[in-house]
Design a protein around this motif. Structure first.
Motif, short mmCIF file in Angstrom:
data_model
loop_
_atom_site.label_atom_id
_atom_site.label_comp_id
_atom_site.label_asym_id
_atom_site.label_seq_id
_atom_site.Cartn_x
_atom_site.Cartn_y
_atom_site.Cartn_z
N LYS A 100 0.84 -1.18 0.00
CA LYS A 100 0.00 0.00 0.00
C LYS A 100 0.88 1.24 0.00
O LYS A 100 1.82 1.36 0.75
CB LYS A 100 -0.90 0.00 1.23
N GLY A 101 0.57 2.17 -0.89
CA GLY A 101 1.36 3.39 -0.99
C GLY A 101 1.00 4.39 0.10
O GLY A 101 0.08 4.19 0.89
N GLU A 102 1.78 5.45 0.12
CA GLU A 102 1.52 6.51 1.09
C GLU A 102 0.24 7.27 0.73
O GLU A 102 -0.16 7.32 -0.43
CB GLU A 102 2.70 7.48 1.13
N LYS A 103 -0.34 7.82 1.74
CA LYS A 103 -1.58 8.55 1.53
C LYS A 103 -1.31 9.79 0.69
O LYS A 103 -0.43 10.58 0.98
CB LYS A 103 -2.19 8.95 2.87
N LEU A 244 -2.13 16.28 6.53
CA LEU A 244 -2.42 15.07 5.78
C LEU A 244 -3.53 14.23 6.37
O LEU A 244 -4.25 13.52 5.68
CB LEU A 244 -1.15 14.20 5.67
N ASP A 245 -3.70 14.28 7.70
CA ASP A 245 -4.73 13.45 8.32
C ASP A 245 -6.14 13.93 7.99
O ASP A 245 -7.13 13.30 8.40
CB ASP A 245 -4.55 13.38 9.84
#
Length: 247
Positions: A100-103, A244-245
């Motif tokens: 899974k890649g970064e957000k 980012l969250d």
């Protein structure tokens, strides 16, 4: 004379017996002449070997024999010329799913910005300056009744101000959460109009407030912030990057 007849008959009988014996063995021998007392002579020496006979005809081919043991491997040969490209093969099975890649950034665009100006001289020192001339305040994150910007989207913000200085000196501070984070001082020159400015990057959490205010002891000291129909004093801020969250 008649006395010799029995001896002659015995000799003749012996000769006939020898003749038949040699004929049966296929080894003809020369008849021996009678000798003293009518006895045979001693055997002769063997003859010399004869000349070898001619080679006989080739015989028929025999049956095929069993395979022999494999021989030792020979030395490696030279590399051959490269062959023509083959036809494209069938597509392989899909590989395993990757990590899974970064957000990343969301499709939603977060906006928060304001730009306001002063319509008259600043109020008394040590309270927020109320900028009531609205250039932009679409999200209504700036409150013109209090003179404060209130953060609704956590993230990194850019703030800047450009002030016209007239009549007296100017000392202003940019406040964040009841704490001065930036100071600007301009000494007024008589018969002239000056400019004072400042800018800063600040990270804000939801609910935190930012504003400008004059600082000083006296009401007339350090309160040279000025505005009229041809001179503006402005205060601007906008969101650069949301946290980012939020995505």
């Amino acid at each position: 004379m008649w006395e010799l007849v029995p001896n002659l008959l015995l000799c003749l009988l012996l000769l006939v017996t020898l003749y038949h014996t040699e004929t049966a063995d296929e080894e003809p021998q020369t008849l021996k002449e009678p000798c003293a007392n009518w006895m045979g002579g001693a055997p002769g020496y063997p003859g010399h070997n004869g000349v070898p006979g001619r080679d006989g005809k080739d015989g028929k081919d025999g049956q095929k024999g069993e395979n022999g043991e494999p021989g030792e491997p020979g030395p490696k040969g030279d590399t051959g010329e490269r062959g023509a490209p083959g036809t494209e093969g069938l597509s392989g099975f899909p590989g395993m799913a990757g990590m899974k890649g970064e957000k990343g950034e969301g499709a939603y665009v977060y906006r928060s910005a304001f730009s306001v100006g002063l319509t008259s001289r600043a109020p008394v020192p040590n309270i927020p300056i109320r900028f009531t001339k609205i250039f932009y305040n679409e999200q209504n994150h700036y409150d013109e009744t209090t003179g404060k910007f209130r953060c609704s989207i956590p993230g990194l913000y850019y703030f800047t101000y450009h002030l016209t200085v007239y009549i007296t000196d100017v000392k202003v501070s940019l406040y964040k959460k009841d704490k001065a984070v930036l100071f600007t001082y301009d000494q007024f020159q008589k018969n002239n109009v000056d400019q004072a400015s400042g800018s800063v990057l600040l990270h804000l959490s939801a609910g935190e407030e930012v504003w400008l205010q004059v600082y000083g002891e006296e009401e007339k000291e350090n309160n040279g912030v000025y505005a009229d129909n041809i001179n503006d004093s402005t205060f601007t801020g906008f969101l650069l990057y949301p946290d980012l969250d939020l995505h």
